[in-house]
Design a protein around this motif. Structure first.
Motif, PDB file in Angstrom:
ATOM      1  N   MET A  31      91.270 -35.869  23.815  1.00 52.01           N
ATOM      2  CA  MET A  31      90.771 -37.108  23.217  1.00 52.01           C
ATOM      3  C   MET A  31      91.865 -37.797  22.390  1.00 52.01           C
ATOM      4  O   MET A  31      92.598 -37.167  21.663  1.00 52.01           O
ATOM      5  CB  MET A  31      89.590 -36.770  22.295  1.00 52.01           C
ATOM      6  N   TYR A  32      91.929 -39.102  22.553  1.00 54.02           N
ATOM      7  CA  TYR A  32      93.005 -39.840  21.889  1.00 54.02           C
ATOM      8  C   TYR A  32      92.595 -40.363  20.515  1.00 54.02           C
ATOM      9  O   TYR A  32      91.443 -40.684  20.263  1.00 54.02           O
ATOM     10  CB  TYR A  32      93.447 -41.015  22.763  1.00 54.02           C
ATOM     11  N   LYS A  33      93.604 -40.423  19.649  1.00 55.22           N
ATOM     12  CA  LYS A  33      93.427 -41.027  18.337  1.00 55.22           C
ATOM     13  C   LYS A  33      94.234 -42.330  18.358  1.00 55.22           C
ATOM     14  O   LYS A  33      95.456 -42.315  18.591  1.00 55.22           O
ATOM     15  CB  LYS A  33      93.984 -40.067  17.279  1.00 55.22           C
ATOM     16  N   ILE A  34      93.523 -43.432  18.142  1.00 49.91           N
ATOM     17  CA  ILE A  34      94.161 -44.734  18.312  1.00 49.91           C
ATOM     18  C   ILE A  34      94.100 -45.532  17.020  1.00 49.91           C
ATOM     19  O   ILE A  34      93.046 -45.629  16.385  1.00 49.91           O
ATOM     20  CB  ILE A  34      93.462 -45.521  19.449  1.00 49.91           C
ATOM     21  N   GLY A  35      95.206 -46.087  16.639  1.00 46.14           N
ATOM     22  CA  GLY A  35      95.249 -46.970  15.473  1.00 46.14           C
ATOM     23  C   GLY A  35      95.174 -48.423  15.912  1.00 46.14           C
ATOM     24  O   GLY A  35      95.900 -48.840  16.819  1.00 46.14           O
ATOM     25  N   VAL A  36      94.278 -49.170  15.309  1.00 45.94           N
ATOM     26  CA  VAL A  36      94.117 -50.588  15.641  1.00 45.94           C
ATOM     27  C   VAL A  36      94.200 -51.359  14.325  1.00 45.94           C
ATOM     28  O   VAL A  36      93.561 -50.968  13.348  1.00 45.94           O
ATOM     29  CB  VAL A  36      92.733 -50.851  16.289  1.00 45.94           C
ATOM     30  N   PHE A  37      94.986 -52.438  14.293  1.00 44.53           N
ATOM     31  CA  PHE A  37      94.989 -53.208  13.031  1.00 44.53           C
ATOM     32  C   PHE A  37      95.045 -54.709  13.238  1.00 44.53           C
ATOM     33  O   PHE A  37      95.457 -55.221  14.275  1.00 44.53           O
ATOM     34  CB  PHE A  37      96.088 -52.733  12.078  1.00 44.53           C
ATOM     35  N   ASP A  38      94.562 -55.378  12.192  1.00 39.52           N
ATOM     36  CA  ASP A  38      94.499 -56.844  12.164  1.00 39.52           C
ATOM     37  C   ASP A  38      94.506 -57.268  10.701  1.00 39.52           C
ATOM     38  O   ASP A  38      94.365 -56.429   9.809  1.00 39.52           O
ATOM     39  CB  ASP A  38      93.198 -57.319  12.846  1.00 39.52           C
ATOM     40  N   SER A  39      94.617 -58.570  10.475  1.00 38.48           N
ATOM     41  CA  SER A  39      94.533 -59.075   9.102  1.00 38.48           C
ATOM     42  C   SER A  39      93.092 -59.080   8.595  1.00 38.48           C
ATOM     43  O   SER A  39      92.867 -59.356   7.419  1.00 38.48           O
ATOM     44  CB  SER A  39      95.090 -60.496   9.041  1.00 38.48           C
ATOM     45  N   GLY A  40      92.134 -58.808   9.492  1.00 36.23           N
ATOM     46  CA  GLY A  40      90.734 -58.822   9.059  1.00 36.23           C
ATOM     47  C   GLY A  40      89.791 -58.473  10.192  1.00 36.23           C
ATOM     48  O   GLY A  40      89.957 -57.443  10.850  1.00 36.23           O
TER      49      GLY A  40
END
Lengths: 265, 265
Positions: free
Chosen positions: B1-10
């Motif tokens: 199983m993968y661990k994924i980082g997702v980011f945005d300003s909001g």
């Protein structure tokens, strides 16, 4: 002492009220804000005219000496009708603005911003044509959001992030040719400092000239009412709190006597 | 199983998160919303890059298998830098959007709307040029207010009076030539129905293609983490309530596990 009726769709007419208070300091003024029906700018000419007749009737029942339509949209839609229907001097804001702009402009290229209804009714173009013929170039821009923004209290630092960009979109390119901009909505002087950022030439606020016209029209008139007090009675058809907040900020005084009244009988 | 980082300003990256959840339903996802620094669109490329490095560092410390920059402005400013600095697959949103638009457009006239920073950094023009040469006509429009409007929750009936007019101003005339419009900010799919009123041709939301690219990049990768749970951990750098409200509305589920964290150490 004169009793004067002043009306607008909301807080915009306060810019005219302030000038009337300065020129006729001892008047008894009834200020009617039809904010339950705001914005007028999205309505048809017929809808606006019906609202204005109702308000003028309400004011003449209170025996006013004159009625000031302190709203460009209402002036554009209902000025002629009110003049015919009511037997008191009726003062609008469009002709005073046009006269001032004609005096101010050097290159004869004048822009007007106002509500969609004011622009669609073409009252400015007609008045310029009537007063100056076809030699003046008029650019009209309908600014749907400005009046609702001001009615909703978008006149502080927090909201100027939005106000500034919306003004930029509406005013883009307008100063390339025009040397004079008429604030063709009585609300706009409330954000004049913001408008100034995007139009650095002459800005016309018709309020002072409107008050002068009122003064002139009352010159040879005997006041109808005896023993009345100098005061401003505020009457709103919709919500009170936002109106009070903006009015107190603009007039720089406490206002405790706001009455809410439904005149749609 | 993968661990994924997702980011945005909001909240914008939620549109990408939704697609990742659909394609990789058993992942462990850390969604980081840097809303204390929102809007990214008014910052310089250098400022945005610094913020992105800090977030990517925060995510790699948590041993993620890949990082999705679910923000066009961050992709435009920091994609190349993050690829060089961090030893995990970095997925941006611009190339997927450009590829989808190239497939969709019939007349080769494509418009892109996004933040001022995304437009000023010219990332779309560069990517179109890299993928298709000079045969594509690109019109870029910077829409300063849309992202802050969406972050402030202007996605309901009351505010659509304002949203609609602001969209009209930004999108005016855009469909005269372009047959394809890229939503070049991950926030914009949240008001896609409103945008649709002013652009009736093909609208590209790069989210799905971005998730596909993530899937593809993980294909031959062994997961770094054992015994982790499938879940989405939401972390915000600023206020929680507005974020939760919009996220719950968009993802159509309750979200109770939002943590506020200051990562500016």
């Amino acid at each position: 002492m004169y009793k004067i009726g002043v009306f607008d769709s909301g807080v915009g007419g306060l810019t005219v009220l302030k000038e009337i208070e300065a020129l006729l300091p001892n008047s008894h003024i009834i200020y009617f804000a039809d904010n339950v029906n705001s914005p007028y700018g999205d309505k048809t000419g017929d809808e606006i005219t019906k609202l204005c007749i109702r308000i003028a009737y309400f004011l003449t029942m209170r025996n006013v000496d004159a009625i000031v339509i302190a709203c460009n949209t209402a002036t554009a839609a209902a000025f002629e009708t009110l003049k015919k229907k009511f037997n008191v001097p009726i003062i609008g804001v469009i002709e005073p603005g046009v006269r001032t702009a004609l005096k101010a402009s050097k290159n004869g290229d004048i822009s007007v911003i106002g509500t969609l209804a004011t622009m669609n009714l073409n009252a400015y173009k007609k008045t310029f044509f009537a007063l100056a013929g076809e030699k003046i170039k008029i650019t009209q821009r309908g600014c749907k959001l400005l009046c609702p923004m001001i009615e909703n209290g978008w006149i502080d630092k927090y909201t100027s992030y939005f106000t500034d960009e919306i003004l930029r979109l509406y005013l883009e390119g307008i100063s390339e040719n025009s040397d004079t901009l008429i604030l063709g909505c009585t609300h706009y002087p409330l954000i004049k400092d913001d408008i100034r950022k995007f139009f650095t030439k002459t800005i016309i606020d018709p309020a002072h000239e409107t008050a002068l016209e009122l003064l002139h029209s009352l010159k040879n008139t005997e006041p109808k009412n005896k023993n009345i007090k100098p005061l401003v009675q505020f009457i709103v058809s919709g919500e009170i709190n936002n109106f009070r907040k903006i009015a107190e900020k603009f007039l720089k005084r406490d206002i405790s006597n706001i009455i809410k009244m439904d005149i749609s009988y």
